[in-house]
Design a protein around this motif. Sequence first.
Motif, PDB file in Angstrom:
ATOM      1  N   GLU A 138      53.350  84.016  48.089  1.00 14.19           N
ATOM      2  CA  GLU A 138      54.803  83.874  48.243  1.00 14.19           C
ATOM      3  C   GLU A 138      55.156  82.419  48.502  1.00 14.19           C
ATOM      4  O   GLU A 138      54.622  81.798  49.423  1.00 14.19           O
ATOM      5  N   ILE A 139      56.043  81.852  47.662  1.00 11.65           N
ATOM      6  CA  ILE A 139      56.465  80.468  47.860  1.00 11.65           C
ATOM      7  C   ILE A 139      57.225  80.364  49.180  1.00 11.65           C
ATOM      8  O   ILE A 139      58.108  81.171  49.465  1.00 11.65           O
ATOM      9  N   VAL A 140      56.853  79.370  49.974  1.00 10.67           N
ATOM     10  CA  VAL A 140      57.477  79.161  51.284  1.00 10.67           C
ATOM     11  C   VAL A 140      57.795  77.684  51.464  1.00 10.67           C
ATOM     12  O   VAL A 140      57.206  76.824  50.814  1.00 10.67           O
ATOM     13  N   ALA A 141      58.708  77.421  52.374  1.00  5.12           N
ATOM     14  CA  ALA A 141      58.979  76.036  52.767  1.00  5.12           C
ATOM     15  C   ALA A 141      57.840  75.591  53.674  1.00  5.12           C
ATOM     16  O   ALA A 141      57.447  76.319  54.595  1.00  5.12           O
ATOM     17  N   ALA A 142      57.301  74.407  53.407  1.00  2.67           N
ATOM     18  CA  ALA A 142      56.151  73.923  54.180  1.00  2.67           C
ATOM     19  C   ALA A 142      56.459  73.819  55.668  1.00  2.67           C
ATOM     20  O   ALA A 142      55.573  73.976  56.502  1.00  2.67           O
ATOM     21  N   ALA A 143      57.711  73.558  56.014  1.00  5.24           N
ATOM     22  CA  ALA A 143      58.087  73.413  57.418  1.00  5.24           C
ATOM     23  C   ALA A 143      58.394  74.761  58.076  1.00  5.24           C
ATOM     24  O   ALA A 143      58.633  74.821  59.278  1.00  5.24           O
ATOM     25  N   GLU A 144      58.368  75.835  57.305  1.00  8.66           N
ATOM     26  CA  GLU A 144      58.673  77.162  57.847  1.00  8.66           C
ATOM     27  C   GLU A 144      57.667  77.522  58.934  1.00  8.66           C
ATOM     28  O   GLU A 144      56.461  77.431  58.738  1.00  8.66           O
ATOM     29  N   ASN A 145      58.159  77.920  60.072  1.00  5.31           N
ATOM     30  CA  ASN A 145      57.288  78.244  61.206  1.00  5.31           C
ATOM     31  C   ASN A 145      56.754  79.663  61.054  1.00  5.31           C
ATOM     32  O   ASN A 145      56.920  80.506  61.922  1.00  5.31           O
ATOM     33  N   ARG A 146      56.107  79.896  59.970  1.00  4.08           N
ATOM     34  CA  ARG A 146      55.555  81.209  59.635  1.00  4.08           C
ATOM     35  C   ARG A 146      54.216  81.385  60.338  1.00  4.08           C
ATOM     36  O   ARG A 146      53.347  80.519  60.276  1.00  4.08           O
ATOM     37  N   SER A 147      54.030  82.519  60.986  1.00  3.44           N
ATOM     38  CA  SER A 147      52.749  82.765  61.655  1.00  3.44           C
ATOM     39  C   SER A 147      51.704  83.159  60.611  1.00  3.44           C
ATOM     40  O   SER A 147      52.030  83.721  59.563  1.00  3.44           O
ATOM     41  N   LEU A 148      50.467  82.827  60.907  1.00  2.64           N
ATOM     42  CA  LEU A 148      49.365  83.131  60.007  1.00  2.64           C
ATOM     43  C   LEU A 148      48.430  84.138  60.649  1.00  2.64           C
ATOM     44  O   LEU A 148      48.281  84.174  61.873  1.00  2.64           O
ATOM     45  N   ASP A 149      47.796  84.928  59.810  1.00  2.00           N
ATOM     46  CA  ASP A 149      46.817  85.912  60.251  1.00  2.00           C
ATOM     47  C   ASP A 149      45.451  85.573  59.674  1.00  2.00           C
ATOM     48  O   ASP A 149      45.351  84.892  58.650  1.00  2.00           O
ATOM     49  N   ASP A 150      44.421  86.080  60.310  1.00  2.00           N
ATOM     50  CA  ASP A 150      43.065  85.873  59.823  1.00  2.00           C
ATOM     51  C   ASP A 150      42.980  86.349  58.375  1.00  2.00           C
ATOM     52  O   ASP A 150      43.464  87.430  58.031  1.00  2.00           O
ATOM     53  N   GLY A 151      42.412  85.508  57.520  1.00  2.00           N
ATOM     54  CA  GLY A 151      42.248  85.873  56.119  1.00  2.00           C
ATOM     55  C   GLY A 151      43.387  85.469  55.209  1.00  2.00           C
ATOM     56  O   GLY A 151      43.307  85.674  53.996  1.00  2.00           O
ATOM     57  N   ASP A 152      44.461  84.903  55.766  1.00  2.00           N
ATOM     58  CA  ASP A 152      45.574  84.472  54.922  1.00  2.00           C
ATOM     59  C   ASP A 152      45.125  83.385  53.959  1.00  2.00           C
ATOM     60  O   ASP A 152      44.171  82.648  54.223  1.00  2.00           O
ATOM     61  N   ILE A 153      45.832  83.296  52.844  1.00  2.00           N
ATOM     62  CA  ILE A 153      45.536  82.284  51.826  1.00  2.00           C
ATOM     63  C   ILE A 153      46.751  81.411  51.626  1.00  2.00           C
ATOM     64  O   ILE A 153      47.842  81.895  51.314  1.00  2.00           O
ATOM     65  N   ILE A 154      46.557  80.119  51.843  1.00  2.00           N
ATOM     66  CA  ILE A 154      47.587  79.123  51.573  1.00  2.00           C
ATOM     67  C   ILE A 154      47.227  78.477  50.238  1.00  2.00           C
ATOM     68  O   ILE A 154      46.093  78.008  50.061  1.00  2.00           O
ATOM     69  N   THR A 155      48.145  78.494  49.307  1.00  2.00           N
ATOM     70  CA  THR A 155      47.919  77.855  48.012  1.00  2.00           C
ATOM     71  C   THR A 155      48.809  76.624  47.930  1.00  2.00           C
ATOM     72  O   THR A 155      49.990  76.686  48.264  1.00  2.00           O
ATOM     73  N   ILE A 156      48.213  75.515  47.508  1.00  2.00           N
ATOM     74  CA  ILE A 156      48.954  74.266  47.397  1.00  2.00           C
ATOM     75  C   ILE A 156      48.828  73.767  45.960  1.00  2.00           C
ATOM     76  O   ILE A 156      47.718  73.734  45.401  1.00  2.00           O
ATOM     77  N   MET A 157      49.978  73.409  45.369  1.00  2.00           N
ATOM     78  CA  MET A 157      49.954  72.906  43.998  1.00  2.00           C
ATOM     79  C   MET A 157      51.024  71.865  43.798  1.00  2.00           C
ATOM     80  O   MET A 157      51.982  71.783  44.570  1.00  2.00           O
TER      81      MET A 157
END
Length: 103
Positions: free
Chosen positions: A78-97
């Motif tokens: 899911e595309i997100v704003a980089a500054a979004e204070n989104r919590s992360l969970d174990d196993g999450d995947i951040i994709t950067i392009m």
Amino acid sequence: MSATSHSARSELRITVELLAQLRHAGGADSLQLALAPPSSLPQALDALAASAADSLRNIVFTDDRKIRPSVIVLVNGEIVAAAENRSLDDGDIITIMTPIGGG
């Protein structure tokens, strides 16, 4: 709670997928981050900025470690704003392009 199960949750494992030119700059298709819980997207990106190779850091981050406006960040697809204070969970995947241009 036993000591074993407590230590198993002492860090979050986050995968950072690198697409397009970032794979070459980072020297890999993906990188692993180990973060203390609870962690957020900005904390993960800050950890990446601190640990990334200079070639990757120069493409993705500004001098003050902010994501460049042209960089696209996704969390679990899911595309997100980089500054979004989104919590992360174990196993999450951040994709950067970076944008892919063509004519």
